[in-house]
Write a protein that holds these residues in place. Structure first.
Motif, PDB file in Angstrom:
ATOM      1  N   PHE A 159       0.827  -1.206   0.000  1.00  0.00           N
ATOM      2  CA  PHE A 159       0.000   0.000   0.000  1.00  0.00           C
ATOM      3  C   PHE A 159       0.863   1.258   0.000  1.00  0.00           C
ATOM      4  O   PHE A 159       0.576   2.213  -0.737  1.00  0.00           O
ATOM      5  CB  PHE A 159      -0.925   0.000   1.213  1.00  0.00           C
ATOM      6  N   MET A 160       1.897   1.299   0.818  1.00  0.00           N
ATOM      7  CA  MET A 160       2.786   2.464   0.849  1.00  0.00           C
ATOM      8  C   MET A 160       3.459   2.673  -0.503  1.00  0.00           C
ATOM      9  O   MET A 160       3.627   3.807  -0.965  1.00  0.00           O
ATOM     10  CB  MET A 160       3.835   2.288   1.941  1.00  0.00           C
ATOM     11  N   GLY A 161       3.817   1.581  -1.162  1.00  0.00           N
ATOM     12  CA  GLY A 161       4.396   1.714  -2.496  1.00  0.00           C
ATOM     13  C   GLY A 161       3.411   2.307  -3.479  1.00  0.00           C
ATOM     14  O   GLY A 161       3.745   3.198  -4.268  1.00  0.00           O
ATOM     15  N   ALA A 162       2.151   1.823  -3.431  1.00  0.00           N
ATOM     16  CA  ALA A 162       1.118   2.348  -4.331  1.00  0.00           C
ATOM     17  C   ALA A 162       0.835   3.816  -4.039  1.00  0.00           C
ATOM     18  O   ALA A 162       0.640   4.623  -4.964  1.00  0.00           O
ATOM     19  CB  ALA A 162      -0.158   1.524  -4.200  1.00  0.00           C
ATOM     20  N   ALA A 163       0.804   4.186  -2.762  1.00  0.00           N
ATOM     21  CA  ALA A 163       0.524   5.576  -2.402  1.00  0.00           C
ATOM     22  C   ALA A 163       1.634   6.503  -2.884  1.00  0.00           C
ATOM     23  O   ALA A 163       1.373   7.630  -3.315  1.00  0.00           O
ATOM     24  CB  ALA A 163       0.350   5.694  -0.886  1.00  0.00           C
ATOM     25  N   MET A 164       2.873   6.062  -2.815  1.00  0.00           N
ATOM     26  CA  MET A 164       3.988   6.888  -3.283  1.00  0.00           C
ATOM     27  C   MET A 164       3.987   7.029  -4.804  1.00  0.00           C
ATOM     28  O   MET A 164       4.452   8.030  -5.349  1.00  0.00           O
ATOM     29  CB  MET A 164       5.321   6.263  -2.846  1.00  0.00           C
ATOM     30  N   ALA A 165       3.450   6.039  -5.510  1.00  0.00           N
ATOM     31  CA  ALA A 165       3.510   6.041  -6.978  1.00  0.00           C
ATOM     32  C   ALA A 165       2.365   6.782  -7.629  1.00  0.00           C
ATOM     33  O   ALA A 165       2.373   6.995  -8.843  1.00  0.00           O
ATOM     34  CB  ALA A 165       3.537   4.597  -7.483  1.00  0.00           C
ATOM     35  N   ALA A 166       1.363   7.201  -6.857  1.00  0.00           N
ATOM     36  CA  ALA A 166       0.155   7.786  -7.444  1.00  0.00           C
ATOM     37  C   ALA A 166       0.441   9.149  -8.073  1.00  0.00           C
ATOM     38  O   ALA A 166       1.316   9.897  -7.637  1.00  0.00           O
ATOM     39  CB  ALA A 166      -0.928   7.920  -6.378  1.00  0.00           C
ATOM     40  N   THR A 200      -6.363  11.912  -6.190  1.00  0.00           N
ATOM     41  CA  THR A 200      -6.097  10.485  -6.260  1.00  0.00           C
ATOM     42  C   THR A 200      -5.439   9.986  -4.982  1.00  0.00           C
ATOM     43  O   THR A 200      -5.798   8.926  -4.450  1.00  0.00           O
ATOM     44  CB  THR A 200      -5.208  10.184  -7.477  1.00  0.00           C
ATOM     45  N   GLU A 201      -4.478  10.729  -4.479  1.00  0.00           N
ATOM     46  CA  GLU A 201      -3.784  10.321  -3.259  1.00  0.00           C
ATOM     47  C   GLU A 201      -4.730  10.287  -2.067  1.00  0.00           C
ATOM     48  O   GLU A 201      -4.680   9.359  -1.245  1.00  0.00           O
ATOM     49  CB  GLU A 201      -2.627  11.284  -2.984  1.00  0.00           C
ATOM     50  N   ILE A 202      -5.604  11.285  -1.959  1.00  0.00           N
ATOM     51  CA  ILE A 202      -6.537  11.322  -0.833  1.00  0.00           C
ATOM     52  C   ILE A 202      -7.485  10.127  -0.890  1.00  0.00           C
ATOM     53  O   ILE A 202      -7.818   9.524   0.140  1.00  0.00           O
ATOM     54  CB  ILE A 202      -7.330  12.639  -0.833  1.00  0.00           C
ATOM     55  N   VAL A 203      -7.924   9.755  -2.098  1.00  0.00           N
ATOM     56  CA  VAL A 203      -8.780   8.576  -2.242  1.00  0.00           C
ATOM     57  C   VAL A 203      -8.045   7.324  -1.775  1.00  0.00           C
ATOM     58  O   VAL A 203      -8.575   6.499  -1.018  1.00  0.00           O
ATOM     59  CB  VAL A 203      -9.248   8.423  -3.696  1.00  0.00           C
ATOM     60  N   ILE A 204      -6.801   7.173  -2.207  1.00  0.00           N
ATOM     61  CA  ILE A 204      -6.014   5.997  -1.822  1.00  0.00           C
ATOM     62  C   ILE A 204      -5.809   5.958  -0.314  1.00  0.00           C
ATOM     63  O   ILE A 204      -5.955   4.909   0.328  1.00  0.00           O
ATOM     64  CB  ILE A 204      -4.658   6.005  -2.565  1.00  0.00           C
ATOM     65  N   ASP A 223      -3.839   6.161  12.353  1.00  0.00           N
ATOM     66  CA  ASP A 223      -4.188   7.586  12.295  1.00  0.00           C
ATOM     67  C   ASP A 223      -2.966   8.471  12.091  1.00  0.00           C
ATOM     68  O   ASP A 223      -3.007   9.457  11.347  1.00  0.00           O
ATOM     69  CB  ASP A 223      -4.927   7.992  13.575  1.00  0.00           C
ATOM     70  N   GLU A 224      -1.859   8.144  12.750  1.00  0.00           N
ATOM     71  CA  GLU A 224      -0.662   8.982  12.645  1.00  0.00           C
ATOM     72  C   GLU A 224      -0.105   8.969  11.231  1.00  0.00           C
ATOM     73  O   GLU A 224       0.182  10.019  10.650  1.00  0.00           O
ATOM     74  CB  GLU A 224       0.405   8.494  13.630  1.00  0.00           C
ATOM     75  N   LEU A 225       0.047   7.777  10.670  1.00  0.00           N
ATOM     76  CA  LEU A 225       0.622   7.685   9.325  1.00  0.00           C
ATOM     77  C   LEU A 225      -0.331   8.269   8.293  1.00  0.00           C
ATOM     78  O   LEU A 225       0.107   8.874   7.297  1.00  0.00           O
ATOM     79  CB  LEU A 225       0.933   6.226   8.997  1.00  0.00           C
ATOM     80  N   GLY A 273      -6.977   3.176   2.541  1.00  0.00           N
ATOM     81  CA  GLY A 273      -6.055   2.564   3.491  1.00  0.00           C
ATOM     82  C   GLY A 273      -6.505   2.716   4.924  1.00  0.00           C
ATOM     83  O   GLY A 273      -6.381   1.790   5.736  1.00  0.00           O
ATOM     84  N   LEU A 274      -7.060   3.882   5.250  1.00  0.00           N
ATOM     85  CA  LEU A 274      -7.552   4.107   6.609  1.00  0.00           C
ATOM     86  C   LEU A 274      -8.776   3.243   6.896  1.00  0.00           C
ATOM     87  O   LEU A 274      -8.898   2.652   7.978  1.00  0.00           O
ATOM     88  CB  LEU A 274      -7.888   5.588   6.794  1.00  0.00           C
ATOM     89  N   GLN A 275      -9.686   3.149   5.931  1.00  0.00           N
ATOM     90  CA  GLN A 275     -10.898   2.358   6.133  1.00  0.00           C
ATOM     91  C   GLN A 275     -10.598   0.869   6.243  1.00  0.00           C
ATOM     92  O   GLN A 275     -11.274   0.139   6.983  1.00  0.00           O
ATOM     93  CB  GLN A 275     -11.884   2.608   4.988  1.00  0.00           C
ATOM     94  N   LYS A 276      -9.585   0.407   5.519  1.00  0.00           N
ATOM     95  CA  LYS A 276      -9.231  -1.008   5.554  1.00  0.00           C
ATOM     96  C   LYS A 276      -8.293  -1.355   6.698  1.00  0.00           C
ATOM     97  O   LYS A 276      -7.914  -2.520   6.861  1.00  0.00           O
ATOM     98  CB  LYS A 276      -8.590  -1.415   4.220  1.00  0.00           C
ATOM     99  N   GLY A 277      -7.901  -0.359   7.486  1.00  0.00           N
ATOM    100  CA  GLY A 277      -7.025  -0.623   8.611  1.00  0.00           C
ATOM    101  C   GLY A 277      -5.578  -0.837   8.237  1.00  0.00           C
ATOM    102  O   GLY A 277      -4.774  -1.289   9.062  1.00  0.00           O
ATOM    103  N   VAL A 278      -5.204  -0.522   7.001  1.00  0.00           N
ATOM    104  CA  VAL A 278      -3.816  -0.661   6.582  1.00  0.00           C
ATOM    105  C   VAL A 278      -2.972   0.477   7.148  1.00  0.00           C
ATOM    106  O   VAL A 278      -1.795   0.307   7.469  1.00  0.00           O
ATOM    107  CB  VAL A 278      -3.721  -0.700   5.046  1.00  0.00           C
TER     108      VAL A 278
END
Length: 663
Positions: A131-138, A354-358, A370-372, A362-367
């Motif tokens: 997930f972090m990789g996908a978020a960085m690539a968006a 796009t990043e905010i959607v991703i 709150d801090e990150l 991630g927050l809804q799925k528990g990935v």
């Protein structure tokens, strides 16, 4: 209920206020809307009034409304996914997209492995890393599209390449995110097997649902409008598709995205445009601002400490460095110049919507915890806010203007033909008399070419649901259809005809650029077109203007009258145009204006032209030298570089062809 309604009032007011402030600062409105949510949340107002207004009991209904807005947004993203963006740029776009995706994705995974122990448990490590990789690539295609269109860069090679690359990145990002969410969903104890239905679902959507949706086009054409029944079918399909993917433990955004992707494209421009117009009223004004403000409400910067600042620094370095270096290196391998490569890399660094959607997924799925989540939202704001100023610094407005002029010159090419540029006003469908008159003038020279130029202001209240490109492209497609119909009528009369049409943020300012870039021998301007005075008084054209009003009698269908020229000042350009029209339309020529006019009439009569010196009748089409005043009619401006020599009337008459169809 009263507290929910009060929350809606506060959220909408804050979203519009901060969105307008962000736009005034030259930033996308989404930045202001997210900042509004952060300020209303625990970061600033939470300890004061935020906990009472947006407490735990209010978050679920607000989140539900935000999710509906997210469904509409992802539908539009899928609907605006157009393969035409990549056409002709496939190899370069795919290469740049891969570089812009792979490098930040790998660096994001490495960073995630380093911080996983602080933020996730062992069973969530794999989806967290991916997930972090996908978020960085968006890359935020909608925000990027708006940045480009606001500066007119979508008309140049760099802008087109950025859009094509971002479209490919979008597909890659959503694909990776779907895999990540599927892995996270498979880890749930209940209904793990449902994730396996994702692939059959996609196949059904493209092989079964897509052909069924194509039937919407003939139904729309028959009704000639988007009926409530048609819109209801679209909304039912959209919500049903979103529910199906949520039931599969993937995420409802993918159902909305796929449904938008399978909507009909061929011949459906107006249908899709009307669908977007209907959705705009609900999504733009209420649901999308709600989504972004709620995303900001979940950010709590108060709880960040020094270690969090270190993590934020690492996130920014990986996100910005990975995007810039990956995109730049890939662009250079395709032999793009250094400055263009950096500008392209800077454009692809924007993340925005796009990043905010991703991150929300991630927050809804528990990935994400709150801090990150808060740190990643800050990264999204920083990378989005820096895009506009950085690109303007690397690729200033003067370079954009130069590239636009070069693109138009390349499109028109260099020709030895006598070129006439006619600026077609709105609506193009009603300009047949103007184009007919221009074609007649072109037929007096061989070879000749007519260029139909059209500058259209950007539509008022442009869509902010997605990129807004679908709305604009639909209007542009309709305009091009009308212009091509006019060009077809000109070609039937034997004149080579081209069409140049685009949206313009400043019609008056760009008209002189269009006139200069066309390098026309004659420019035909309807009176009242924005920028006419600048063209007339500038260096592009000399102040020799011919006024051609179309008489009311001719418009009503009565017998066309003669062509009349006011020649009192001895203006040869006006006389030559009048002679051309009279001969090609097979009409008599009337010359007025004193002794010089009488002499001209006698001279033309000796050459076999039916010319007389008399008063101008009411049904005449009048040609006159204009002194600078603007009145209703058509104006022809002669270019400075080709000032007309004294007319050899015998040569002019012999060069005229047989009479053409009457205007």
């Amino acid at each position: 209920m009263d507290l929910l309604l009060l929350d809606l009032v506060i959220v909408l007011a804050a979203a519009r206020l901060f969105g307008a402030l962000a736009r005034w600062l030259g930033q996308p409105p989404v930045i202001g809307e997210i900042v509004a949510g952060i300020l209303l949340g625990p970061t600033l107002l939470g300890p004061l009034i935020g906990d009472e207004l947006f407490g735990s009991e209010m978050r679920p209904p607000l989140q539900a409304l935000a999710n509906v807005g997210l469904v509409l947004f992802m539908f539009v993203v899928g609907l605006e996914l157009d393969q035409k963006l990549v056409r002709g740029k496939g190899r370069i776009a795919v290469t740049v997209a891969l570089g812009s995706t792979v490098v930040p994705f790998v660096l994001g995974c490495v960073l995630a492995l380093a911080i996983a122990g602080e933020h996730v448990g062992g069973d969530k490590t794999l989806p967290f890393v991916l997930f972090m990789g996908a978020a960085m690539a968006a890359t935020a295609f909608p925000v990027l599209a708006r940045v480009l269109t606001d500066r007119g860069m979508q008309r140049i090679t760099l802008g087109g390449l950025a859009l094509a690359s971002a479209a490919v990145i979008d597909v890659l990002a959503w694909t990776v995110l779907a895999v990540v969410v599927g892995i996270a969903g498979a880890g749930e104890s209940e209904g793990q097997w449902k994730v396996l239905l994702a692939l059959p679902y996609v196949l059904v959507m493209f092989l079964v649902v897509k052909p069924l949706l194509a039937r919407l086009v003939p139904a729309y054409e028959q009704a000639r409008r988007l009926t409530p029944g048609l819109l209801s079918l679209v909304l039912l399909g959209l919500i049903g598709s979103a529910w199906a993917t949520e039931w599969m433990h993937v995420h409802f955004i993918f159902g909305a995205f796929v449904f938008g992707a399978v909507m009909p494209r061929e011949g459906a421009e107006r249908l899709n445009h009307e669908i977007l117009e209907r959705l705009e009223q609900l999504a733009v004004l209420l649901l999308l601002p709600m989504f972004f403000v709620v995303a900001g409400l979940n950010v709590n910067l108060r709880e960040l400490d020094l270690s969090s600042l270190g993590t934020l620094s690492a996130i920014l370095v990986v996100a910005i460095g990975g995007k810039l270096l990956g995109s730049y290196a890939a662009a250079r391998t395709q032999r793009l110049p250094n400055r263009q490569s950096w500008a392209l890399a800077s454009l692809l660094n924007t993340r925005g919507l796009t990043e905010i959607v991703i991150l929300t997924v991630g927050l809804q799925k528990g990935v994400l915890d709150d801090e990150l989540y808060s740190l990643m939202v800050v990264m999204a704001l920083v990378t989005t806010a820096m895009t506009g100023p950085l690109v303007r610094r690397i690729y200033p407005d003067r370079r954009v203007a130069r590239d636009i002029a070069e693109a138009e010159r390349a499109a028109l090419g260099v020709t030895a033909a006598h070129r006439i540029l006619v600026i077609v006003p709105d609506p193009p469908a009603e300009q047949a008399p103007l184009v007919g008159l221009t074609t007649t003038l072109a037929l007096s020279r061989s070879p000749s070419e007519v260029v139909l130029g059209h500058l259209r202001p950007y539509p008022a209240g442009r869509l902010e649901v997605g990129s807004g490109l679908s709305s604009e492209l639909a209007e542009l497609a309709e305009t091009l259809h009308d212009l091509e119909a006019l060009a077809g009528s000109a070609r039937e009369r034997g004149s080579e005809t081209r069409v140049v049409s685009r949206f313009s943020a400043d019609v008056a300012g760009e008209l002189p650029e269009l006139a200069a870039g066309a390098q026309a021998d004659l420019l035909v301007l309807p009176a009242g077109v924005p920028g006419y005075a600048a063209v007339r008084d500038g260096a592009v054209c000399r102040v020799v203007t011919v006024f051609l009003p179309v008489p009311k009698q001719a418009e009503s269908g009565s017998e066309p009258g003669p062509v009349a020229v006011r020649y009192g000042s001895g203006d040869d350009a006006a006389a030559h145009v009048a002679l051309t029209l009279a001969m090609l339309w097979n009409r008599p020529l009337i010359v007025t204006g004193g002794n010089r006019a009488s002499a001209l009439a006698q001279r033309l009569s000796k050459l076999g032209v039916a010319a007389t010196a008399a008063a101008i009748p009411e049904n005449a089409l009048v040609v006159a030298a204009d002194t600078g005043t603007t009145s209703e009619g058509t104006h022809l401006l002669v270019r400075t570089e080709q000032d007309p020599d004294p007319v050899d009337w015998a040569e002019a008459v012999s060069a005229l062809r047989a009479p053409a169809p009457q205007l």
